[in-house]
Design a protein around this motif. Structure first.
Motif, PDB file in Angstrom:
ATOM      1  N   ARG A   1       0.788  -1.378  -0.034  1.00 30.64           N
ATOM      2  CA  ARG A   1       0.117  -0.008   0.131  1.00 30.64           C
ATOM      3  C   ARG A   1       0.901   1.240  -0.052  1.00 30.64           C
ATOM      4  NH1 ARG A   1      -4.176  -0.546   4.691  1.00 30.64           N
ATOM      5  NH2 ARG A   1      -3.709   1.798   4.592  1.00 30.64           N
ATOM      6  N   LEU A   2       1.877   1.328   0.672  1.00 27.71           N
ATOM      7  CA  LEU A   2       2.603   2.526   0.878  1.00 27.71           C
ATOM      8  C   LEU A   2       3.553   2.954  -0.355  1.00 27.71           C
ATOM      9  CD1 LEU A   2       3.603   4.636   2.645  1.00 27.71           C
ATOM     10  CD2 LEU A   2       5.702   3.591   3.365  1.00 27.71           C
ATOM     11  N   VAL A   3       3.970   1.850  -0.907  1.00 28.57           N
ATOM     12  CA  VAL A   3       4.671   2.187  -2.414  1.00 28.57           C
ATOM     13  C   VAL A   3       3.547   2.721  -3.452  1.00 28.57           C
ATOM     14  CG1 VAL A   3       4.577  -0.025  -3.491  1.00 28.57           C
ATOM     15  CG2 VAL A   3       6.633   1.589  -4.012  1.00 28.57           C
ATOM     16  N   THR A   4       2.101   2.132  -3.280  1.00 29.18           N
ATOM     17  CA  THR A   4       1.263   2.376  -4.303  1.00 29.18           C
ATOM     18  C   THR A   4       0.816   3.965  -3.938  1.00 29.18           C
ATOM     19  OG1 THR A   4       0.476   0.126  -4.159  1.00 29.18           O
ATOM     20  CG2 THR A   4      -1.058   1.921  -4.902  1.00 29.18           C
ATOM     21  N   SER A   5       0.964   4.277  -2.746  1.00 30.35           N
ATOM     22  CA  SER A   5       0.742   5.734  -2.551  1.00 30.35           C
ATOM     23  C   SER A   5       1.570   6.753  -3.114  1.00 30.35           C
ATOM     24  CB  SER A   5       0.624   5.889  -1.127  1.00 30.35           C
ATOM     25  OG  SER A   5      -0.640   5.241  -0.581  1.00 30.35           O
ATOM     26  N   PHE A   6       3.014   6.243  -2.719  1.00 31.24           N
ATOM     27  CA  PHE A   6       4.167   6.891  -3.365  1.00 31.24           C
ATOM     28  C   PHE A   6       3.942   7.179  -5.182  1.00 31.24           C
ATOM     29  CE2 PHE A   6       6.126   6.863   0.341  1.00 31.24           C
ATOM     30  CZ  PHE A   6       7.090   7.745   0.668  1.00 31.24           C
ATOM     31  N   ILE A   7       3.588   6.134  -5.587  1.00 30.09           N
ATOM     32  CA  ILE A   7       3.446   6.143  -7.291  1.00 30.09           C
ATOM     33  C   ILE A   7       2.248   7.056  -7.650  1.00 30.09           C
ATOM     34  CG2 ILE A   7       2.813   4.832  -9.173  1.00 30.09           C
ATOM     35  CD1 ILE A   7       4.551   2.544  -7.841  1.00 30.09           C
ATOM     36  N   LYS A   8       0.967   6.696  -6.908  1.00 28.11           N
ATOM     37  CA  LYS A   8       0.009   7.537  -7.141  1.00 28.11           C
ATOM     38  C   LYS A   8       0.159   9.137  -6.899  1.00 28.11           C
ATOM     39  CE  LYS A   8      -4.275   4.754  -6.324  1.00 28.11           C
ATOM     40  NZ  LYS A   8      -5.368   4.413  -5.583  1.00 28.11           N
ATOM     41  N   GLU A   9       0.882   9.364  -6.076  1.00 27.73           N
ATOM     42  CA  GLU A   9       1.075  11.031  -5.753  1.00 27.73           C
ATOM     43  C   GLU A   9       2.512  11.425  -6.518  1.00 27.73           C
ATOM     44  OE1 GLU A   9       0.904  12.035  -1.483  1.00 27.73           O
ATOM     45  OE2 GLU A   9      -0.454  10.074  -1.027  1.00 27.73           O
ATOM     46  N   ASP A  10       3.098  10.635  -7.283  1.00 28.32           N
ATOM     47  CA  ASP A  10       4.186  10.755  -8.192  1.00 28.32           C
ATOM     48  C   ASP A  10       5.349  11.470  -7.361  1.00 28.32           C
ATOM     49  OD1 ASP A  10       5.514  11.137 -10.546  1.00 28.32           O
ATOM     50  OD2 ASP A  10       4.741  13.277 -10.752  1.00 28.32           O
ATOM     51  N   LEU A  11       5.580  10.829  -6.123  1.00 27.52           N
ATOM     52  CA  LEU A  11       6.597  10.856  -5.150  1.00 27.52           C
ATOM     53  C   LEU A  11       7.822  10.105  -5.259  1.00 27.52           C
ATOM     54  CD1 LEU A  11       4.349  11.848  -2.035  1.00 27.52           C
ATOM     55  CD2 LEU A  11       5.297  13.457  -3.667  1.00 27.52           C
ATOM     56  N   PHE A  12       8.116   9.737  -6.639  1.00 29.86           N
ATOM     57  CA  PHE A  12       9.267   8.887  -6.761  1.00 29.86           C
ATOM     58  C   PHE A  12      10.037   9.179  -8.044  1.00 29.86           C
ATOM     59  CE2 PHE A  12       6.228   7.106  -9.816  1.00 29.86           C
ATOM     60  CZ  PHE A  12       7.237   6.594 -10.691  1.00 29.86           C
ATOM     61  N   ASP A  13      11.529   8.825  -7.933  1.00 24.91           N
ATOM     62  CA  ASP A  13      12.184   9.161  -9.110  1.00 24.91           C
ATOM     63  C   ASP A  13      12.668   7.768  -9.803  1.00 24.91           C
ATOM     64  OD1 ASP A  13      12.340  12.135  -8.687  1.00 24.91           O
ATOM     65  OD2 ASP A  13      13.821  11.441  -7.124  1.00 24.91           O
ATOM     66  N   GLU A  14      12.850   6.925  -8.909  1.00 25.83           N
ATOM     67  CA  GLU A  14      13.271   5.529  -9.349  1.00 25.83           C
ATOM     68  C   GLU A  14      12.644   4.548  -8.690  1.00 25.83           C
ATOM     69  OE1 GLU A  14      17.991   5.813 -10.835  1.00 25.83           O
ATOM     70  OE2 GLU A  14      17.764   5.400  -8.578  1.00 25.83           O
ATOM     71  N   ILE A  15      12.301   3.351  -9.570  1.00 23.83           N
ATOM     72  CA  ILE A  15      11.839   1.853  -8.598  1.00 23.83           C
ATOM     73  C   ILE A  15      13.012   0.793  -9.049  1.00 23.83           C
ATOM     74  CG2 ILE A  15      10.201   0.130  -8.828  1.00 23.83           C
ATOM     75  CD1 ILE A  15       8.245   2.249  -9.812  1.00 23.83           C
ATOM     76  N   TYR A  16      13.483   0.462  -7.948  1.00 19.61           N
ATOM     77  CA  TYR A  16      14.267  -0.852  -7.880  1.00 19.61           C
ATOM     78  C   TYR A  16      13.538  -1.969  -7.788  1.00 19.61           C
ATOM     79  CZ  TYR A  16      18.494   2.002  -7.212  1.00 19.61           C
ATOM     80  OH  TYR A  16      19.441   2.800  -7.438  1.00 19.61           O
ATOM     81  N   TRP A  17      13.153  -2.846  -8.726  1.00 22.38           N
ATOM     82  CA  TRP A  17      12.243  -4.018  -8.704  1.00 22.38           C
ATOM     83  C   TRP A  17      13.175  -5.432  -8.876  1.00 22.38           C
ATOM     84  CZ3 TRP A  17       7.070  -3.149  -9.807  1.00 22.38           C
ATOM     85  CH2 TRP A  17       6.185  -4.334  -9.823  1.00 22.38           C
ATOM     86  N   PHE A  18      12.791  -5.865  -7.696  1.00 21.02           N
ATOM     87  CA  PHE A  18      13.774  -7.133  -7.470  1.00 21.02           C
ATOM     88  C   PHE A  18      12.630  -8.467  -8.014  1.00 21.02           C
ATOM     89  CE2 PHE A  18      15.936  -4.346  -4.894  1.00 21.02           C
ATOM     90  CZ  PHE A  18      17.303  -4.631  -4.886  1.00 21.02           C
TER      91      PHE A  18
END
Length: 125
Positions: free
Chosen positions: A57-74
């Motif tokens: 849920r938290l990362v979803t909120s960061f993405i929805k609010e456009d509060l990220f620069d990069e995603i490290y996807w493992f």
């Protein structure tokens, strides 16, 4: 240990602080949740400019609010059952014109099996 809250319960806050916990009070947003933008501003004031947010849920909120620069996807070669937690929740994106376009910055093999994909928001091409 840090606690981020919007609680006005000074008794609970004082009890935590007596245990050595640093309590930060942050206003809530229109959805009744801690304002991530205000949280990031607080962290920036403390010279914390990088933040790792795990899936859910938290990362979803960061993405929805456009509060990220990069995603490290493992990615790991493992299959979960039907009770798993999704890496990213519902973003309310239902048409291709709304998709979040990312640039693949790097792909790395870790320990011979796991894969790290670094995605950059960049210019959102």
């Amino acid at each position: 240990l840090w606690v981020i809250t919007n609680s006005k319960d000074e008794k609970k806050i004082n009890a935590l602080e007596l245990l050595g916990v640093k309590v930060f009070k942050i206003d809530i947003n229109k959805n009744g949740q801690i304002s991530l933008e205000k949280l990031l501003n607080l962290l920036a004031q403390m010279n914390i400019n990088n933040l790792m947010v795990e899936s859910g849920r938290l990362v979803t909120s960061f993405i929805k609010e456009d509060l990220f620069d990069e995603i490290y996807w493992f990615k790991a070669p493992k299959i979960f059952g039907n009770n798993h937690i999704p890496a990213i929740g519902n973003l309310d994106i239902d048409i291709m014109d709304k998709v979040i376009r990312l640039k693949t910055k790097k792909i790395e093999l870790i320990d011979g099996q796991d894969i790290l994909i670094i995605l950059d928001k960049g210019l959102n091409i």
